[in-house]
Design an enzyme around this catalytic site. Structure first.
Site, PDB file in Angstrom:
ATOM      1  N   ALA A  36       1.108  -1.343  -0.149  1.00  0.00           N
ATOM      2  CA  ALA A  36      -0.468  -0.038   0.076  1.00  0.00           C
ATOM      3  C   ALA A  36       0.454   1.652  -0.740  1.00  0.00           C
ATOM      4  O   ALA A  36       1.776   1.352   0.288  1.00  0.00           O
ATOM      5  CB  ALA A  36      -1.251   0.158   0.935  1.00  0.00           C
ATOM      6  N   GLY A  53       0.862  -4.965   1.187  1.00  0.00           N
ATOM      7  CA  GLY A  53      -0.230  -5.372   0.299  1.00  0.00           C
ATOM      8  C   GLY A  53       0.414  -6.037  -1.215  1.00  0.00           C
ATOM      9  O   GLY A  53      -1.020  -6.339  -1.338  1.00  0.00           O
ATOM     10  N   GLU A  75       3.898  -5.279   7.759  1.00  0.00           N
ATOM     11  CA  GLU A  75       2.585  -4.376   7.960  1.00  0.00           C
ATOM     12  C   GLU A  75       2.843  -3.969   9.576  1.00  0.00           C
ATOM     13  O   GLU A  75       3.156  -3.501   9.813  1.00  0.00           O
ATOM     14  CB  GLU A  75       1.425  -4.918   7.983  1.00  0.00           C
ATOM     15  CG  GLU A  75       0.332  -4.230   6.514  1.00  0.00           C
ATOM     16  CD  GLU A  75       0.579  -5.394   5.739  1.00  0.00           C
ATOM     17  OE1 GLU A  75       2.015  -6.617   5.896  1.00  0.00           O
ATOM     18  OE2 GLU A  75       0.134  -5.615   4.557  1.00  0.00           O
ATOM     19  N   GLU A 100      -0.304  -9.299  -0.855  1.00  0.00           N
ATOM     20  CA  GLU A 100      -1.406  -9.764  -0.421  1.00  0.00           C
ATOM     21  C   GLU A 100      -2.222  -9.494  -1.350  1.00  0.00           C
ATOM     22  O   GLU A 100      -3.238 -10.802  -1.516  1.00  0.00           O
ATOM     23  CB  GLU A 100      -2.420  -8.436   1.302  1.00  0.00           C
ATOM     24  CG  GLU A 100      -1.828  -9.137   2.106  1.00  0.00           C
ATOM     25  CD  GLU A 100      -2.701  -7.621   3.100  1.00  0.00           C
ATOM     26  OE1 GLU A 100      -1.478  -6.435   2.533  1.00  0.00           O
ATOM     27  OE2 GLU A 100      -3.370  -8.048   3.617  1.00  0.00           O
TER      28      GLU A 100
HETATM   29  C1  LIG Z   1      -3.006  -3.769   3.819  1.00  0.00           C
HETATM   30  C2  LIG Z   1      -1.437  -2.859   2.915  1.00  0.00           C
HETATM   31  C3  LIG Z   1      -0.802  -2.205   4.148  1.00  0.00           C
HETATM   32  C4  LIG Z   1       0.720  -1.770   3.726  1.00  0.00           C
HETATM   33  O1  LIG Z   1       0.917  -2.531   2.669  1.00  0.00           O
HETATM   34  S1  LIG Z   1       1.645  -1.425   4.694  1.00  0.00           S
HETATM   35  C5  LIG Z   1       3.086  -1.199   3.656  1.00  0.00           C
HETATM   36  C6  LIG Z   1       3.960  -2.186   2.957  1.00  0.00           C
HETATM   37  N1  LIG Z   1       5.414  -2.529   2.492  1.00  0.00           N
HETATM   38  C7  LIG Z   1       6.604  -2.077   3.147  1.00  0.00           C
HETATM   39  O2  LIG Z   1       6.416  -2.396   4.121  1.00  0.00           O
HETATM   40  C8  LIG Z   1       7.291  -2.112   2.508  1.00  0.00           C
HETATM   41  C9  LIG Z   1       8.318  -0.492   2.626  1.00  0.00           C
HETATM   42  N2  LIG Z   1       9.016  -0.120   1.560  1.00  0.00           N
HETATM   43  C10 LIG Z   1      10.116  -0.582   1.683  1.00  0.00           C
HETATM   44  O3  LIG Z   1      10.820  -1.326   2.813  1.00  0.00           O
HETATM   45  C11 LIG Z   1      12.209  -0.514   0.684  1.00  0.00           C
HETATM   46  O4  LIG Z   1      10.835   0.970   0.144  1.00  0.00           O
HETATM   47  C12 LIG Z   1      11.532  -1.370  -0.503  1.00  0.00           C
HETATM   48  C13 LIG Z   1      12.228  -2.831   0.231  1.00  0.00           C
HETATM   49  C14 LIG Z   1      10.650  -1.947  -1.009  1.00  0.00           C
HETATM   50  C15 LIG Z   1      12.837  -0.303  -1.748  1.00  0.00           C
HETATM   51  O5  LIG Z   1      14.167  -0.166  -0.970  1.00  0.00           O
HETATM   52  P1  LIG Z   1      14.934   0.445  -1.715  1.00  0.00           P
HETATM   53  O6  LIG Z   1      15.048   0.116  -3.028  1.00  0.00           O
HETATM   54  O7  LIG Z   1      16.208   1.198  -0.295  1.00  0.00           O
HETATM   55  O8  LIG Z   1      14.062   1.923  -2.456  1.00  0.00           O
HETATM   56  P2  LIG Z   1      14.240   2.892  -0.902  1.00  0.00           P
HETATM   57  O9  LIG Z   1      14.216   4.072  -0.353  1.00  0.00           O
HETATM   58  O10 LIG Z   1      13.387   2.427   0.093  1.00  0.00           O
HETATM   59  O11 LIG Z   1      12.517   3.361  -1.503  1.00  0.00           O
HETATM   60  C16 LIG Z   1      12.404   4.053  -2.812  1.00  0.00           C
HETATM   61  C17 LIG Z   1      11.071   5.221  -2.315  1.00  0.00           C
HETATM   62  O12 LIG Z   1       9.890   4.750  -2.361  1.00  0.00           O
HETATM   63  C18 LIG Z   1       9.241   5.002  -1.591  1.00  0.00           C
HETATM   64  N3  LIG Z   1       8.364   4.222  -1.017  1.00  0.00           N
HETATM   65  C19 LIG Z   1       8.708   2.577  -0.244  1.00  0.00           C
HETATM   66  N4  LIG Z   1       8.033   1.931   0.061  1.00  0.00           N
HETATM   67  C20 LIG Z   1       6.677   2.659  -0.125  1.00  0.00           C
HETATM   68  C21 LIG Z   1       5.125   2.684  -0.053  1.00  0.00           C
HETATM   69  N5  LIG Z   1       5.365   1.044   0.193  1.00  0.00           N
HETATM   70  N6  LIG Z   1       4.886   3.166  -0.304  1.00  0.00           N
HETATM   71  C22 LIG Z   1       4.766   4.699  -0.160  1.00  0.00           C
HETATM   72  N7  LIG Z   1       6.250   4.813  -0.628  1.00  0.00           N
HETATM   73  C23 LIG Z   1       7.442   3.736  -0.793  1.00  0.00           C
HETATM   74  C24 LIG Z   1      10.557   5.464  -0.320  1.00  0.00           C
HETATM   75  O13 LIG Z   1       9.558   6.193   0.463  1.00  0.00           O
HETATM   76  C25 LIG Z   1      11.156   5.938  -0.790  1.00  0.00           C
HETATM   77  O14 LIG Z   1      10.699   7.511  -1.954  1.00  0.00           O
HETATM   78  P3  LIG Z   1      11.853   8.899  -1.699  1.00  0.00           P
HETATM   79  O15 LIG Z   1      12.851   8.188  -2.961  1.00  0.00           O
HETATM   80  O16 LIG Z   1      11.155   9.098  -2.225  1.00  0.00           O
HETATM   81  O17 LIG Z   1      12.631   8.111  -0.388  1.00  0.00           O
END
Ligand code: A1D88
Length: 257
Positions: A65, A108, A131, A111
């Protein structure tokens, strides 16, 4: 059909729906709306008999998400498209949906993948329900689908720790159908989709329905659903074509009638 956050390719009797929301294919409202719109079109099109959902323009399949949209939720502003509703629509979709995980999935994103019927995972990738690390829960069906797919004990470990399931574990636990190198995921998914596209659409629809609904009820009720499906397929032209082709020793040509 024009889409902003996905790409849709229709070929060889199946559709490929690419998530296209760089940098990490976060599932914001625009993405969810595009997925829902594309699935509505696919369902109506009898030429499309299977669907692949994959990621494009990102090194991950899907980062879950869009966390930037959470503040609205905290204020009680409900999203137009709720992930849990959309993913149930995918699970109940009347045509096989294959998740081609050409990168890791998070929250998500996982999911989404486990609401699909079949999954092909890149050997280099993993699947996580992260999450809990954000202080929330897998609210798009993960708490219900993962235990049903891999068992309560491993599912709880995955959801309580937020740690990923490796590709090797995913195969071992039956979470995915196949694990192949990342650069072969889409080709494998296409081969499977092309095979399903030659299948009997009504029979596949009734198999998906009986399995999906049957798993959530008693065996007696499930057998009733299966019986309804049997009645439908035996009265179809495809059933006539199936047995005719068998006796004529030729491949069947199912028309979905
Ligand atoms: C019911 C459902 C709920 C959910 O799904 S809750 C969300 C669950 N998702 C996560 O926990 C994943 C979160 N993201 C990460 O762990 C990492 O990212 C990655 C492993 C996917 C990629 O890591 P890396 O390659 O180091 O990139 P980066 O600098 O962390 O991310 C690149 C840009 O993408 C943004 N971003 C990453 N994940 C999300 C997300 N899920 N929603 C919105 N933005 C996201 C960051 O903030 C950043 O942004 P900028 O370059 O501006 O700093």
């Amino acid at each position: 059909m024009e889409f902003e956050k996905i790409k849709l390719e229709i070929t060889d009797g199946y559709a490929v729906l690419y998530l296209n929301n760089p940098p990490v294919n976060a599932l914001g409202q625009k993405v969810l709306k595009d997925i829902q719109k594309a699935l509505q079109e696919i369902e109506k099109n009898p030429e499309i008999r299977a669907v692949i959902i994959s990621g494009e323009g990102s090194k991950v399949f899907c980062a879950g998400a869009d966390i930037t949209e959470f503040a609205d939720r905290a204020k009680g502003i409900l999203p137009e498209v709720e992930g849990s509703v959309l993913f149930r629509q995918i699970e109940l979709f009347p045509k096989p949906v294959i998740a081609a995980l050409n990168g890791s999935s998070y929250g998500g994103g996982t999911e989404l993948a486990i609401s699909c019927h079949l999954r092909i995972l890149a050997a280099e990738a993993s699947m996580a329900l992260t999450e809990v690390k954000l202080g929330i829960i897998p609210g798009w069906g993960g708490t219900q689908r993962l235990p049903r797919l891999i068992g309560k004990t491993k599912a709880l470990e995955v959801m309580l720790t937020g740690e990923p399931i490796t590709a090797e574990e995913a195969l071992k636990y039956g979470l995915v159908n196949k694990v192949v190198p990342k650069d072969q995921v889409l080709a494998e998914a296409r081969a499977l989709a092309a095979k399903l596209a030659k299948g009997a659409p009504i029979a596949m629809r009734e198999i998906l329905r009986a399995v999906t609904l049957g798993l959530d009820t008693t065996i007696e009720e499930g057998l009733k659903i299966e019986k309804e499906g049997s009645k439908i397929v035996f009265s179809s032209e495809d059933a006539v074509e199936g047995r005719t082709a068998f006796f004529e020793k030729r491949p069947p040509n199912f028309k979905g009638r």
